[in-house]
Each structure stands twice: as structure tokens, then as C-alpha cells.
Design an enzyme around this catalytic site. Structure first.
Site, PDB file in Angstrom:
ATOM      1  N   ASP A 465       6.525  43.287 -93.280  1.00  0.00           N
ATOM      2  CA  ASP A 465       6.552  43.884 -91.943  1.00  0.00           C
ATOM      3  C   ASP A 465       6.233  45.368 -92.074  1.00  0.00           C
ATOM      4  OD1 ASP A 465       7.213  41.612 -90.613  1.00  0.00           O
ATOM      5  OD2 ASP A 465       9.358  41.973 -90.598  1.00  0.00           O
ATOM      6  N   ASP A 789      11.330  34.758 -87.415  1.00  0.00           N
ATOM      7  CA  ASP A 789      10.743  34.871 -88.753  1.00  0.00           C
ATOM      8  C   ASP A 789      11.309  33.809 -89.686  1.00  0.00           C
ATOM      9  OD1 ASP A 789       9.051  37.020 -88.279  1.00  0.00           O
ATOM     10  OD2 ASP A 789      10.647  38.484 -88.577  1.00  0.00           O
TER      11      ASP A 789
END
EC number: 7.2.2.10
Length: 1207
Positions: A465, A789
Site C-alpha cells: 500500500d 484486503d
């Protein structure tokens, strides 16, 4: 710690007597929490007079919360219980000793030692001794005869030592695992309101009556009733099996259950049940009871000779999992798969474990063959010599003596096997992993699954990320576009029209989660603290920079007055809040990604604050002149807008109609600086052969700018930066299915994936892992913080969750938690992972040298001298050095930066490289040469009596003591050589940084001196002179010199050397095995509690009759359960999910307008029927998330359905 089965609930009379204190009892609240929907609302309203009256009964304030008075909190714990579910009782030390005693080789040694011990006391009748041949080839004095029992006793004593050491290691390992589990539990905190202040409280400290703040991504720690909610949706699949998210509101269903996940929205609840009184706790209690009953049945069955149920698959730690089919057809399929799986070799999730298992089996087979041949040769030689060559008759009175010889031969064979079988390997792995995990905590890596530590050493790709991991997650607004003017710095309030200023302040203050706020700095002169969503904190900071007070706005419009909230999720990519206007009508404030919100705007405020038309060409112009320049500077752009509804009640459920015709107030550019240490960390990854990819929800230009600053991409490189939409277009066919061939053309060059959803992240990770491009399968690590996620974190070889910004759901799905959310910590995890691999290789190099030498010496000695130069007890001592001390010394070597200068080992690279094989064979040659010289010429060299062909119970000789001492000292100095496995010359480099290694070597040397000088007959040793000691020491030190000689030989020239310890190659995996899930036994060992949970949840279908509240309809449904997974998904652990084999079609990132039309139609479900995709919210606006959850519907005939309908 106590077993759940030992915890019983207080009796009703006691509970009822306490009603006066709080106006309701534990049983009242338990019964209330068993209700759902309208039944629950009726009960709350009729019996308690509404939620507010229930709060009054519980003596709590729905706004201020509890006072926090210690006496009050203690009383609540006494009356309603603590928020703890007692863990499974750990195994006692004696139980671990008993387990260690089950080792087959040790059992054989014990039996042989006992036989030897018994026979040693037998004396043949006088006068006939001479006819017993070899047994009495030389006269024995009384002392020698009396010493016969010592060898048997010494072997038994050695076995006891080995067992105690093994049990102690298991005990310390289990203690460490439990400590790790406790650490993880302590890390879990929850937001509660006490005395008007929001505080983070450890979950165990929550009590009944607490007012808890719930938000997206939370795992609810207790049962409660909703007081106030904003667009709240809960995933209750862990308790009900229903995959569809349940919408919670005061009007529909206010009941919130522990163990469920908040998938969308926010709110507040009053806690009504904790610990074993919560719905999760009740099930745990039932499971404990059912387990106790089953164990009793098993014991009775054994006594009565009843065979155990065969439909149980044994797990590694002996826990039986009861397998039940989902339905009749699936049951048949699963049975067939189970049969196939039973015949096929299991693939290990951990690369290292797989290689070690294969290597250990190979070595074990070789050892077994060698030991069998050794025993056979000894017996044949004895029999031929006595009964063929010397033609002696077999006399009955000589039988015990002959048997003693056979037992002695058998003991030699078993000790060869004991030394050959590498029992030390699992211990070395455990020690290395446990040591690494402990040290990794200091490097901000909280390892949840031990195998992840080692797997990280093999990582070839990291999908990271951006926000918080590569950047500081310290966001601030640095540019703005307001009223046709672009401000390159924060404008002065005087520059703005009052109307526009008010709209900005209200649009930010009201349309942000009330949990997001700016607090004063902890230290004087420091930066203000940002609490909650960092993007919203940046906007609130912007309000403060405009010299305005967002607190005043929130005081005027408290959370209770918000009429409607559309929380941020991956489909909307925006957040909107509706309030009632004082003069009638409604106003909706919206904020979100600029290109998304601007597309829904048809007007914009000009310099005077007047709304003017905003057409497509105006939007394109703004994108070109404002948004793209900001994005190219690495800024995230957000748009703030509003809409007024003046006529009637709008159709709030029709989002496509509501979220249109907006008026743009402003566009702001938010800066999130790159962490200063990240570029260097990414450079290290590149040197280490690891490809870093950025997967973010940000604009493509912003993402590219940040990637360039980090060093992920450099100008001029031939790499791809794609948006999620373009990525999907390139990899999917006309039907919307992902094609691996297309993906294989994209991922090798892909470095940045922008505007991506969690589905895109999962698709990318799965595609890289499944790819056949290149010789090796890629080992992928992924970072994630959002609820959605989870699928990508589970699919990845190693999943990293953010400890600060991560949701509880992401943490549960992860393998490692980054406690500082920093990319640099991932690089440290890589270093530790590679260090584990190296530590095991070092231990292997050492152990295999000992194996080869000890086995050849024992075998050759047996063939030539009919005795092993190394006695059974001595070999057990060597084995103890190998198994325990050497593994402790070599498995605790600290990592060095040189580890990051090598490429990843790869899944098929052998554990034993050619260099290691050269070292093993080279040192074995030296040691064998020395030992054989000492065996056959040692008595002449030292001018001492020969120890060869000594009688059965003759006293220890100096000759064989020197051999034993030399052998051990050579191993001791070779242990120092084994510190280096890549051909390095300086084996002493960094040796004093590892105090454990130094302590082990010194301790072993001192122990050896004591054994030789004072061990006497039990160790078959006699005292040595000083000169003899010096010679032994000199030969031992010769190992270091010989190591330098071996290092000078180039490995490339030794092409005849083979490698060993390969992973399972593609050719070795059968077609049937390809589809099997990888199983990690280390994980199963680590998480016995979760296995108990899984087993119990399945078994509860047959045990649940004990619950009196269930109606008779339940008893019928139990007989034919059709749903295996009705309530099994409590913590959504990957090893317990059943992956569907059918093709999955994730949500395509289409035009937002089309998505809104699909989502906002009444009655439309967010999950497709074959359903793997459920759009969810994200914690930070910069990422775009979409969750894949498995659909396990509660069947109408399932026990759980009966439970839901009948209670």
C-alpha cells in the site's frame, strides 16, 4: 489458565438475587441477546421500556458512558462477568514427557537397555563357562563382572535426559506460543466512552454497561444493543453462516453480537453481555462441555472395546477434526477428494518445512538401512565365528550370555539409527523461528504465524500500500482550488467569501467521522495528534488553518442529529452526510476522490460564492489545469460538494438519484510525505532481488509521483503504471474472466497499480502466485489495512497488516502485523526470514557431518572389530550435543546486512548447496581419517593397551576414550566452522555478538572434560593424561585449519558433488495433487484453540441438545444436518475456509454511474449469487476496497436455522 469446561455459569437463584443492583440479571440479558429483529425490538420496548431505559437500568449514560469508578467496574465484573473466554488448558510438563517417550527409537532403546540390564545380573553355572566361547574369551575380575549392569543403566539414564530435554523444549515452545498469543490479544483494543471521553481500552477490560464506539473494520468484542448508528452493516457469518451483510438500525435490528465484523458505517452500542455470557462465549462453553462428553465416551468406548469413529482425520497434534458434508452431493465429492488427498503427498505451505521433511525422510531411510546392516553383520560374524569356525555347540546355560551379545549388537544398531535420524531438525527450526519471532518484535514485526517468518526470506515480490506504509500517514492540506482560484498554500480566511467559508467548514466538520479529530500535541512544541481517519484529520486541520473551530460546528450538530449518512466504501468512493435545515428541507454534504465527485457536479461556486453551471468542458479544464498538476506533485485531490433538497422527502435509498446534481465547493490537495527511510529500504529490496509494487487507490499521477520519490520506478525505465480499470481491461476476456496468459504479459513489468480495488489487489496477487513465467514460482508478500484486503492477505504467501491504521479484520487475515506501519519493517522481516534459512543450513552442515562420521565409524567398527568404537551412551551424548546444544547455538545467529546482498533462495533451491556438500564431505574425510588411524594405530602412537576386541564387561580403555574425546572435540570445533556456509574464510566473524553460541561451545567443552575425567564406566571412559588431552585438543583444532584448506578448493571444480534437500518439483506433483490446498502443520500446532473452535462448531450439530432453550424442531434437524459451515467462521482463519473450485468473477471497475445504478436499486444484494464479491468500505479514502467472502447460507433444515427461528 482454566479449561472452558471448568467454567460454569452462576445458578439462577444467585443471578436473580442480584437483579436489584442493576435492574436486570445476566440471564435476562442473555435471553435478550438471543432474540433478533422485531422480536428483539418488542422485548426491548415492552420489557425494558426502550434502549434508553435499559441504559438507566444498567446505570450508564448513553452519551457520557460509565464514570470509570474502580469499585463500580469491579462490581460489574462480579455480577456480569469479565470479558474473557478461558483458553484451553495447556499440557502439563508430565504430559509432554509422556509424549516425548512415544518416540519409536527411544522405546526400542529402552527395551534393549532393560533386557541388557536384566541379563547383566545373570551368571552361568560354574565349570561350563569355557564352552560359551567369545563371551568369556578373557577372564573377568569381580569388578568387571559387576560393571555389566552399568551400560544398560547408562542408556536408560541417557534416554531419560533426552526425554526431559525434549519435553522442556516443547514446554518452552508452547509457553512462547501462548506468550505470543497473549501479546496479540493485548494489542487488541476497543474504543469506549467513559466519563465523556473516548478512550482505547483493552478488550478484556470492557464491562457490561460500557458505551462502545463502533466503526468500519472493527471486530465486536462483546454483545450489545445499538444506541445510534450511521449506515451500519455487520458481517454475522461467523455466527449465522449468512454471508449477506446485515443492516443494523434502531428500527430494524439493533442487536450486535460478539465475534462479528463491522463491514460498513459507524455507531455506538451499550454492552449487554461479555465473556462466557456473550453469544460467542455461550458457544465456547457448549463446545467445552461437548468435548468433555466426547472424551468420556471415548474412554468408555475403549474400555468396552468399541471402535472409534473412522470418519476422523488426525491432525498433527492429535486433534481429531470431525468432517461432515455440506450436502449429499458435495459430501460425496468431498469424500472422494479426501480419499485422493490421503493417497497423495501433502504439499507444505512452508517451503523450508517441505524441504526439511523430504531430507529427513531420505536421511532416516539411509540410517535405517545402515543400522539394519550393522546389526546383521555383527550377528552373522558372531554366529559364524562361534558355531561354524570354532564348531561350538549351543548350550542352554550359555543362552543368556549369547542373548547379551545379541542385545549389545542390537543396541549398537539402534544407536546408529538414533545418530542417523535427524531429530534435531524440527528443534532447530523451532528454536530459530522462536528466536527470530522474539527479536522481530523489537523490529516492529508482530508475527502471528511462525512459518511466515521463514517464508519472507524467500519473498520475490512485495505488493505494498502507499498510505502509511511508504508515506508517513501524516496528512495535511497544502493546496486548494476555491472560487475559480488555485491557492498554492493555505488561503487566508479574509480571501474567502463568508458563505463559501461556512460551507467548507460545515462540509468538513459534519461530513467526517466524529471519531476523527485533532488533539493537542503530547509534548510542547510537537505536532498536533491526529486521531481517526488521517484523510479526515487533514481536512479538519485545514479548517483549523482557516482559523475556524470544527468543535463548535459538531456541538451544534451532534452525531444524533445526523439524518442520513452514506459512509465511504469502495463502490461509492465518497462519503455523504444529510442534515435537516432549520427552515425545512435537507442539505447533503459530500466529499471524495475529485474525479468521482466532479462527475456528479452540475454547478460550482464562483468567486462571489454564487453557484454557476459546471459543464463537461469545465470539468475537463479543471482536471487539466488543477487536478493533474496537483497529482503530479504527489498530492491527493479531494473534492468537497453539497446539495440542497427543498421539496418533500427524497428517495434516500436510491443513491444514483441522490448523489447527483451536486454543487462543487472546493478541491483540496493533500500531501502525505514519503517516509525518509523508504527509498533506501526499496533500494535494499532491489539489491536483494525483490520487486516492489505499489497498489493504491490514489489517482494515477499521484501514485506515479510517489513511486518515483520512493524509487519504485525511475524515469526512463520500461515499467508499467496502470489504473485498475485499464488493468482489468487488459487481463480479462469478453466474459469478464481473468486470463492467466494475458496477466502474465502484464505483471512482470507492472510497478504501480492506481485507482485499484481490493479485488484488483487479490487478482494481481493470485495472478503472480499462479504464474508459470520464469523457473521459480513467485513468493509474494502483501500489505493491507482495510477490511476488504482480507482475501489478498490470505492469498499471499505472507500477509502484512498495519498495526496502527489496520482494521481488526485485516489483522485477523494477516501473518505478520507491522506495529509501526512502516515499509522498512518489511525489509527487516526479509532479513530475519533469510537468517532463519541460513541458520537451518548451518545446523544441517554441522549435523550431517556428525551423521556421516558416526554412522560410518559404527558400521566399519562393527564389521571389522565386532564392536563400535563409539559406545551407545557416548553416541547418545553426541546426539544430545547435536540435537539440543548445536541447534541452540547455530539457530540463534543474528542476521547481517550481507543477507540482503543475495538473491532469494527460491522454492526449489536445495537446502544443501554444493558448497555445503563440499564442507560436509571434506570435514567427514578429515574426521574419518583421524578416527580410523586412532582405532587401528592409536595404541601404538600413544603407547597404551588396545581397546579392540575387549570382553563384554571389560573396564573402559584409554584407547577408546581418546577416540571418543577426539571425536567430540572435532565436532565442537567443526561447530565453529559451520557458522559459515557460503565459503567465507573468517569463521570467527561476529562470534562474540552471539553470546548463546559462545556459552554453548564453552559449556559443551566443560561437560566433555567432566564426562571423560569423572564419567567412568557409565560413559565407558577413563581418565586421560595431560599430553593425551593436548593431542585430542590439537586434532580438534585441526578442524579449523582443515576448514581453511577446504575453502581454497573452488566449488565449481567439484562437479561430481550433488545438491540435496530440494523442494517438491512440478514434475513430482501429480495432477490430482495440483488442486489441493497447501497445509501448514506448524500453524495447526500453533493454533490448537482455533482447531478446537472449528471442531466444536461442526460437532455442535450433534451435541447441541443440551441447550434447553431449543425447541423440539431442532432435535429432528440434528439427525440430518445439511450445512457444515453454519457457524464455523468465527475468526475467518484461512486454514478453515473451504475454497470453492468454480471460477470467480470479481467486480469489474466499470463507470461509476453504472455501479451506482446496480447498487442502489431496492432489493439488490451486494453479493453476486456465485458470489465471491461483496463491496465494502475502506478505512482510508486513499484506498479502494472490495471484499471477497465465502457464501455459506444457513439452510432451512440446519440446526442454526432452527435456532434462529425457534428462540
Amino acid at each position: 489458565m482454566t479449561n472452558p469446561t471448568e467454567h460454569t455459569l452462576p445458578s439462577n437463584s444467585i443471578l436473580e438475587s442480584r437483579e436489584g443492583e442493576f435492574g436486570c440479571t445476566v440471564m435476562d440479558l442473555r435471553k435478550l441477546m438471543e432474540l433478533r429483529s422485531s422480536d428483539a425490538i418488542d422485548q426491548i420496548n415492552v420489557h425494558y421500556g426502550g434502549v434508553m431505559n435499559l441504559c438507566s437500568r444498567l446505570k450508564t449514560n448513553p452519551v457520557e458512558g460509565l464514570s470509570g469508578n474502580p469499585a463500580d467496574l469491579e462490581k460489574r465484573k462480579q455480577v456480569f462477568g469479565q470479558n474473557l473466554i478461558p483458553p484451553k488448558k495447556p499440557k502439563t510438563f508430565l504430559e509432554l514427557v509422556w509424549e516425548a517417550l512415544q518416540d519409536v527409537t527411544l522405546i526400542i532403546l529402552e527395551i534393549a537397555a532393560i533386557i541388557s540390564l536384566v541379563l547383566s545380573f545373570y551368571r552361568p553355572p560354574g565349570g561350563e563357562n569355557e564352552q560359551c566361547g567369545l563371551a568369556v574369551t578373557s577372564p573377568e575380575d569381580e569388578g568387571e563382572a559387576e560393571a555389566g549392569w552399568i551400560e544398560g543403566a547408562a542408556i536408560l539414564f541417557s534416554v531419560i535426559i533426552v526425554v526431559l530435554v525434549t519435553a522442556f523444549n516443547d514446554w518452552s515452545k508452547e509457553k512462547q506460543f501462548r506468550g505470543l498469543q497473549n501479546r496479540i490479544e493485548k494489542e487488541q483494543k476497543f474504543s469506549v466512552i467513559r466519563n465523556g471521553h473516548i478512550i482505547q481500552l483493552p478488550v478484556a477490560e470492557i464491562v457490561v454497561g460500557d458505551i462502545a464506539q463502533i466503526k468500519y473494520g472493527d471486530l465486536l468484542p462483546a454483545d450489545g444493543i445499538l444506541i445510534q448508528g450511521n449506515d451500519l452493516k455487520i458481517d454475522e457469518s461467523s455466527l449465522t453462516g449468512e454471508s449477506d451483510h446485515v443492516k443494523k438500525s434502531l428500527e430494524r435490528d439493533p442487536m450486535l453480537l460478539s465475534g462479528t465484523h463491522v463491514m460498513e458505517g459507524s455507531g455506538r452500542m451499550v454492552v449487554t453481555a461479555v465473556g462466557i455470557n456473550s453469544q460467542t462465549g455461550i458457544i465456547f462453553t457448549l463446545l467445552g462441555a461437548s468435548e468433555g462428553e466426547e472424551e468420556e465416551k471415548k474412554k468408555k468406548g475403549k474400555k468396552q472395546g468399541v471402535p472409534e469413529n473412522r470418519n476422523k482425520a488426525k491432525t498433527q497434534d492429535g486433534v481429531a477434526l470431525e468432517i461432515q458434508p455440506l450436502n449429499s452431493q458435495e459430501g460425496i465429492d468431498s469424500e472422494e477428494k479426501e480419499k485422493k488427498a490421503a493417497k497423495l503427498p501433502k504439499k507444505e505451505k512452508s517451503v523450508l518445512q517441505g524441504k526439511l521433511t523430504r531430507l529427513a525422510v531420505q536421511i532416516g531411510k539411509a540410517g535405517l538401512i545402515m543400522s539394519a546392516i550393522t546389526v546383521l553383520i555383527l550377528i552373522l560374524y558372531f554366529v559364524i565365528d562361534n558355531f561354524v569356525i570354532q564348531r561350538r555347540p549351543w548350550l542352554a546355560e550359555c543362552t543368556p550370555i549369547y542373548v547379551q551379545y545379541f542385545v549389545k549388537f542390537f543396541i549398537i544398531g539402534v544407536t546408529v539409527l538414533v545418530v542417523a535420524v535427524p531429530e534435531g531438525l524440527p528443534l532447530a527450526v523451532t528454536i530459530s523461528l522462536a528466536y527470530s519471532v522474539k527479536k522481530m518484535m523489537k523490529d516492529n514485526n508482530l508475527v502471528r504465524h511462525l512459518d511466515a517468518c521463514e517464508t519472507m526470506g524467500n519473498a520475490t515480490a512485495i505488493c505494498s500500500d502507499k498510505t502509511g506504509t511508504l508515506t508517513m500517514n501524516r496528512m495535511s492540506v497544502v493546496q486548494a482550488y476555491i472560487g475559480d482560484t488555485r491557492y498554492h498554500q493555505i488561503p487566508s480566511p479574509d480571501d474567502l467569501v463568508p458563505k463559501v467559508l461556512d460551507l467548507i467548514v460545515n462540509g468538513i466538520s459534519i461530513n467526517s467521522a466524529y471519531t476523527s479529530k485533532i488533539l493537542p500535541p503530547e509534548k510542547e512544541g510537537g505536532l498536533p495528534r491526529q486521531v481517526g481517519n488521517k484523510t479526515e484529520c487533514a481536512l479538519l486541520g485545514f479548517v483549523s488553518d482557516l482559523k475556524q473551530d470544527y468543535h463548535a460546528v459538531r456541538s451544534e450538530v451532534p452525531e444524533e442529529k445526523l439524518y442520513k449518512v452514506y459512509t465511504f466504501n469502495s463502490v461509492r468512493k465518497s462519503m455523504s452526510t444529510v442534515i435537516e435545515k432549520p427552515g425545512g428541507g435537507y442539505r447533503m454534504y459530500s466529499k471524495g476522490a475529485s474525479e468521482i465527485i466532479l462527475r456528479k457536479c452540475n454547478r460550482i461556486l464562483d468567486k462571489k460564492g454564487e453557484a454557476v453551471p459546471f459543464k463537461n468542458k469545465d470539468r475537463d479544464e479543471m482536471v487539466r489545469t488543477v487536478i493533474e498538476p496537483m497529482a503530479c506533485e504527489g498530492l491527493r485531490t479531494l473534492c468537497i460538494a453539497y446539495r440542497d433538497f427543498n421539496d418533500g422527502e427524497p428517495p434516500w435509498d436510491n443513491e444514483s438519484e441522490i448523489l447527483t446534481e451536486l454543487t462543487c465547493i472546493a478541491v483540496v490537495g493533500i500531501e502525505d510525505p514519503v517516509r525518509p527511510e523508504v527509498p533506501e529500504a526499496i533500494a535494499k529490496c532491489k539489491r536483494a532481488g525483490i520487486t516492489v509494487r505499489m497498489v493504491t487507490g490514489d489517482n494515477i499521477n499521484t501514485a506515479r509521483a510517489i513511486a518515483t520519490k520512493c524509487g519504485i520506478v525511475t524515469p526512463g525505465d520500461d515499467f508499467l503504471c496502470l489504473e485498475g480499470k485499464e488493468f482489468n481491461r487488459l487481463i480479462r476476456n469478453e466474459k469478464g474472466e481473468v486470463e492467466q496468459e494475458k496477466l502474465d504479459k502484464i505483471w512482470p513489468k507492472l510497478r504501480v497499480l492506481a485507482r485499484s480495488s481490493p479485488t484488483d489487489k487479490h487478482t494481481l496477487v493470485k495472478g503472480i502466485i499462479d504464474s508459470t513465467v520464469g523457473d521459480q514460482r513467485q513468493v509474494v508478500a502483501v500489505t493491507g489495512d482495510g477490511t476488504n484486503d482480507g482475501p489478498a492477505l490470505k492469498k499471499a504467501d505472507v500477509g502484512f497488516a498495519m498495526g496502527i491504521a489496520g482494521t481488526d479484520v485485516a489483522k485477523e487475515a494477516s501473518d505478520i502485523i507491522l506495529t509501526d506501519d512502516n515499509f522498512t519493517s518489511i525489509v527487516k522481516a526479509v532479513m530475519w526470514g533469510r537468517n532463519v534459512y541460513d541458520s537451518i543450513s548451518k545446523f544441517l552442515q554441522f549435523q550431517l557431518t556428525v551423521n556421516v562420521v558416526a554412522v560410518i565409524v559404527a558400521f566399519t567398527g562393527a564389521c571389522i572389530t565386532q564392536d563400535s568404537p563409539l559406545k551407545a551412551v557416548q553416541m547418545l551424548w553426541v546426539n544430545l550435543i547435536m540435537d539440543t546444544f548445536a541447534s541452540l547455538a547455530l539457530a540463534t545467529e543474528p542476521p547481517t546486512d550481507s543477507l540482503l546482498k543475495r538473491r532469494p533462495y527460491g522454492r526449489n533451491k536445495p537446502l544443501i548447496s554444493r558448497t555445503m556438500m563440499k564442507n560436509i564431505l571434506g570435514h567427514a574425510v578429515y574426521q574419518l581419517t583421524v578416527i580410523f588411524f586412532l582405532v587401528f594405530a592409536g595404541e601404538k602412537f600413544f603407547d597404551i593397551d588396545s581397546g579392540r576386541r575387549a570382553p563384554l564387561h571389560s573396564p573402559p580403555s584409554q584407547h577408546y576414550t581418546i577416540i571418543f574425546n577426539t571425536f567430540v572435540l572435532m565436532q565442537l570445533f567443526n561447530e565453529i566452522n559451520s557458522r559459515k556456509i557460503h565459503g567465507e574464510r573468517n569463521v570467527f566473524s561476529g562470534i562474540f555478538r552471539n553470546l548463546i553460541f559462545c556459552s554453548v561451545v564453552l559449556g559443551t567443552f566443560i561437560s566433555q572434560i567432566i564426562i571423560v575425567e569423572f564419567g567412568g564406566k557409565p560413559f565407558s571412559c577413563t581418565k586421560l593424561t595431560l599430553s593425551q588431552w593436548f593431542w585430542c585438543l590439537f586434532i580438534g583444532i585441526g578442524e579449523l585449519l582443515w576448514g581453511q584448506v577446504i575453502s581454497t578448493i573452488p566449488t565449481q571444480s567439484l562437479k561430481f558433488l550433488k545438491e540435496a534437500g530440494h523442494g517438491t518439483t512440478k514434475e513430482e506433483i501429480t495432477k490430482d495433487a495440483e488442486g489441493l490446498d497447501e497445509i501448514d502443520h506448524a500453524e495447526m500446532e500453533l493454533r490448537r484453540g482455533q482447531i478446537l473452535w472449528f471442531r466444536g462448531l461442526n460437532r455442535i450439530q450433534t451435541q447441541i441438545k443440551v441447550v434447553k432453550a431449543f425447541h423440539s424442531s431442532l432435535h429432528e434437524s440434528i439427525q440430518k444436518p445439511k450445512n457444515q459451515n453454519s457457524i464455523h467462521n468465527f475468526m475467518t482463519h484461512p486454514e478453515f475456509t473451504i475454497d470453492e473450485e468454480g471460477p470467480r468473477t470479481p467486480l469489474l471497475d466499470e463507470q461509476e454511474e453504472e455501479i451506482f445504478e446496480k447498487v442502489s436499486k431496492p432489493g439488490t444484494k451486494t453479493s453476486s449469487l456465485d458470489g465471491e464479491v461483496t463491496p465494502q468500505t475502506n478505512k482510508n479514502n486513499n484506498t479502494v476496497d472490495c471484499c471477497q467472502v465465502q457464501i455459506v447460507a444457513s439452510h432451512s433444515d440446519s440446526p442454526l436455522h432452527s435456532l434462529e427461528t425457534s428462540v
